[in-house]
Design a protein around this motif. Structure first.
Motif, PDB file in Angstrom:
ATOM      1  N   CYS A  69       0.932  -1.046  -0.045  1.00  0.00           N
ATOM      2  CA  CYS A  69       0.199  -0.055   0.100  1.00  0.00           C
ATOM      3  C   CYS A  69       0.883   1.312  -0.066  1.00  0.00           C
ATOM      4  CB  CYS A  69      -0.890   0.178   1.408  1.00  0.00           C
ATOM      5  SG  CYS A  69      -0.227   0.406   2.758  1.00  0.00           S
ATOM      6  N   ASP A  70       0.376   2.533  -0.326  1.00  0.00           N
ATOM      7  CA  ASP A  70       1.141   3.711  -0.312  1.00  0.00           C
ATOM      8  C   ASP A  70       1.660   4.194   0.934  1.00  0.00           C
ATOM      9  OD1 ASP A  70       0.419   3.879  -2.888  1.00  0.00           O
ATOM     10  OD2 ASP A  70      -1.181   5.345  -2.815  1.00  0.00           O
ATOM     11  N   LEU A  71       1.570   3.447   2.098  1.00  0.00           N
ATOM     12  CA  LEU A  71       2.179   3.684   3.343  1.00  0.00           C
ATOM     13  C   LEU A  71       3.741   3.663   3.305  1.00  0.00           C
ATOM     14  CD1 LEU A  71      -0.285   2.586   6.064  1.00  0.00           C
ATOM     15  CD2 LEU A  71      -0.022   4.931   4.945  1.00  0.00           C
ATOM     16  N   LEU A 104      -1.513  -2.240  11.532  1.00  0.00           N
ATOM     17  CA  LEU A 104      -0.903  -1.548  10.458  1.00  0.00           C
ATOM     18  C   LEU A 104       0.767  -1.621  11.098  1.00  0.00           C
ATOM     19  CD1 LEU A 104      -2.466   1.459   8.832  1.00  0.00           C
ATOM     20  CD2 LEU A 104      -2.778  -0.712   8.355  1.00  0.00           C
ATOM     21  N   PRO A 133       0.516   5.930   9.175  1.00  0.00           N
ATOM     22  CA  PRO A 133      -0.341   6.455   8.467  1.00  0.00           C
ATOM     23  C   PRO A 133       0.172   8.129   8.292  1.00  0.00           C
ATOM     24  CG  PRO A 133      -1.715   5.120   9.640  1.00  0.00           C
ATOM     25  CD  PRO A 133      -0.110   5.208  10.339  1.00  0.00           C
ATOM     26  N   PRO A 174      -6.057   4.483  10.096  1.00  0.00           N
ATOM     27  CA  PRO A 174      -5.774   3.662   9.058  1.00  0.00           C
ATOM     28  C   PRO A 174      -6.941   3.428   7.996  1.00  0.00           C
ATOM     29  CG  PRO A 174      -5.333   2.563  11.091  1.00  0.00           C
ATOM     30  CD  PRO A 174      -5.775   3.772  11.538  1.00  0.00           C
ATOM     31  N   SER A 186      -8.794  -0.465   3.529  1.00  0.00           N
ATOM     32  CA  SER A 186      -7.824  -1.154   2.778  1.00  0.00           C
ATOM     33  C   SER A 186      -6.530  -1.394   3.155  1.00  0.00           C
ATOM     34  CB  SER A 186      -7.927  -0.845   1.332  1.00  0.00           C
ATOM     35  OG  SER A 186      -7.109   0.634   1.201  1.00  0.00           O
ATOM     36  N   GLU A 187      -5.919  -0.546   3.795  1.00  0.00           N
ATOM     37  CA  GLU A 187      -4.587  -0.717   4.401  1.00  0.00           C
ATOM     38  C   GLU A 187      -4.547  -1.745   5.560  1.00  0.00           C
ATOM     39  OE1 GLU A 187      -3.448   4.313   3.936  1.00  0.00           O
ATOM     40  OE2 GLU A 187      -4.052   3.304   5.940  1.00  0.00           O
ATOM     41  N   CYS A 232      -4.751  -5.055   3.766  1.00  0.00           N
ATOM     42  CA  CYS A 232      -3.430  -5.289   3.165  1.00  0.00           C
ATOM     43  C   CYS A 232      -2.523  -5.630   4.181  1.00  0.00           C
ATOM     44  CB  CYS A 232      -2.825  -4.088   2.657  1.00  0.00           C
ATOM     45  SG  CYS A 232      -3.027  -3.830   0.923  1.00  0.00           S
ATOM     46  N   CYS A 233      -2.704  -5.180   5.310  1.00  0.00           N
ATOM     47  CA  CYS A 233      -1.457  -5.661   6.484  1.00  0.00           C
ATOM     48  C   CYS A 233      -1.874  -6.757   7.072  1.00  0.00           C
ATOM     49  CB  CYS A 233      -1.430  -4.441   7.097  1.00  0.00           C
ATOM     50  SG  CYS A 233       0.200  -4.045   7.733  1.00  0.00           S
TER      51      CYS A 233
END
Ligand code: URA
Length: 309
Positions: A136-138, A202, A206, A212, A215-216, A219-220
Motif C-alpha cells: 500500500c502507499d504507506l 498496520l 499513516p 488507518p 484497505s490498508e 493489506c496488512c
C-alpha cells in the motif's frame, strides 16, 4: 423533521425482551460477548439483528415479508413496522418457534480465511518481509516499518492500530507518549513488557497519524495473521476503537460500551477490548467511573485471566 416520539414503558419492555430472546443461551466456546442492551431512547432494530445472525434458516415469517423489509438495511425499526409486516394471528406456532429457535442459535464469529502454509516461517522472516512491503502507499511515507516486539513465547498479544511518529522513527511499537502510558499500566497490573508481544494492525505509520483505512488494514492483516499463527497466544488485548472494530467486527459497539469484555475476534483467539492509551492520556481524571479507572479494572481482569492460563 418529525419530533421523535417518546417510547411508552410497554414498548421499552418489549424491546428489551426481544434482545433477551436474541441472546444465545450459552456463551461457551463460540460467543464471548454480551448482547448490548439499547441505551435509553435508542431504537432496537429487530430485522437488522435477525439478518446479522448467520446460519439461521430463513423463517417463513421473514420470507413472506416484502423485499424491502428483509433487506440488510431495513427502513423500519421494530416499533415502526407496518401492520402487514407483523405476524398475523393465523401464523402457525411452528413458524414462530422456527424463528425464535433460529434467533437463539449462538452466533458463529467471523473468521479470517486460513493462510497458506509457509515453510520455515518465523517472526524474523515476517519482519524482513514487512520491511520490503509495498502493498500500500504507506511504504512511500514511512521511515521504519514497525512489525511488533516481544518474545515468541508470549501468551498475550497487545494489538494497537498503527505506529505513530516515535514508532516510525525507531521501528519499535508503543514507545511514544502513549506507549509510555501503556508501560505504566502494564507494570501497575504486574505485567512485564518483555513477556508480552506488542504490535499493531498496520506495520507502517499513516501520514499525520490519520486513522488507518480499511484497505490498508486488509493489506496488512496477513502479517498479523502470520505472527499470531506462530505465537499462538492464549489471549489478545485489542487497544482502541479502530483496532477493536477491525478485530471484533465493524458492527461491534464502540469502545466505551465494550471495553473490558471478551470476544472471539476474527483471529479466533479470546480478545479483550481495551481503551487506547492515547485516549487515556487525553482523559485526565482518575476518579471512579473515569476511563483511566475503567482501564484499571480491565487490565486487572486481563491479568487475572492471564494468571489462570
Ligand atoms: N499508537 C498505536 O496504536 N500504536 C503504536 O505503536 C503507537 C501509538
Amino acid at each position: 423533521m418529525a419530533a421523535k416520539r417518546k417510547k411508552t414503558d410497554d414498548e421499552s419492555i418489549e424491546a428489551i425482551d426481544l434482545i433477551t430472546l436474541l441472546t444465545p443461551p450459552s456463551a461457551a466456546g463460540c460467543y464471548e460477548v454480551e448482547i448490548q442492551r439499547p441505551l435509553p431512547g435508542e431504537e432496537f432494530d429487530l430485522l437488522k439483528a435477525a439478518a446479522d445472525l448467520p446460519d439461521v434458516p430463513e423463517p417463513a415469517q421473514l420470507r413472506s415479508l416484502p423485499a424491502a423489509s428483509t433487506s440488510r438495511k431495513p427502513s423500519a425499526t421494530l416499533h415502526q413496522l407496518p401492520a402487514s409486516d407483523k405476524p398475523s394471528p393465523q401464523q402457525s406456532e411452528q413458524d414462530i418457534e422456527n424463528l425464535l429457535t433460529g434467533m437463539r442459535k449462538p452466533r458463529k464469529p467471523t473468521r479470517l480465511q486460513p493462510l497458506p502454509d509457509i515453510a520455515d516461517d518465523s517472526l524474523t522472516r515476517i519482519a524482513d518481509e514487512i520491511a520490503q512491503c509495498q502493498k500500500c502507499d504507506l511504504c512511500k511515507t514511512r521511515n521504519k516499518t514497525v512489525p511488533g516486539a516481544g518474545p515468541d513465547s508470549a501468551r498475550l498479544v497487545f494489538i494497537g492500530e498503527a505506529p505513530g511518529g516515535d514508532e516510525d522513527a525507531t521501528g519499535i511499537p508503543f514507545v511514544g507518549r502513549a506507549g509510555q502510558h501503556l508501560d505504566k499500566i502494564l507494570a501497575a497490573a504486574g505485567f512485564k513488557r518483555e513477556e508480552v508481544f506488542i504490535c499493531n494492525i498496520l506495520k507502517c505509520r499513516p501520514p499525520e497519524n490519520r486513522d488507518p483505512t480499511l484497505s490498508e488494514m486488509i493489506c496488512c492483516t496477513p502479517y498479523l495473521q502470520r505472527q499470531l499463527r506462530l505465537l499462538k497466544p492464549a489471549l489478545i488485548a485489542c487497544l482502541g476503537n479502530v483496532a477493536v472494530k477491525f478485530v471484533i467486527g465493524p458492527e461491534s459497539p464502540g469502545i466505551t460500551r465494550i471495553h473490558g469484555q471478551w470476544f472471539n475476534s476474527i483471529f479466533d483467539i479470546p480478545t479483550m477490548a481495551m481503551y487506547h492509551p492515547s485516549f487515556l492520556l487525553r482523559s485526565q481524571g482518575r476518579e471512579k467511573g473515569s476511563p483511566n479507572w475503567q482501564m484499571w479494572q480491565d487490565i486487572q481482569a486481563l491479568k487475572q485471566r492471564y494468571d489462570s492460563l
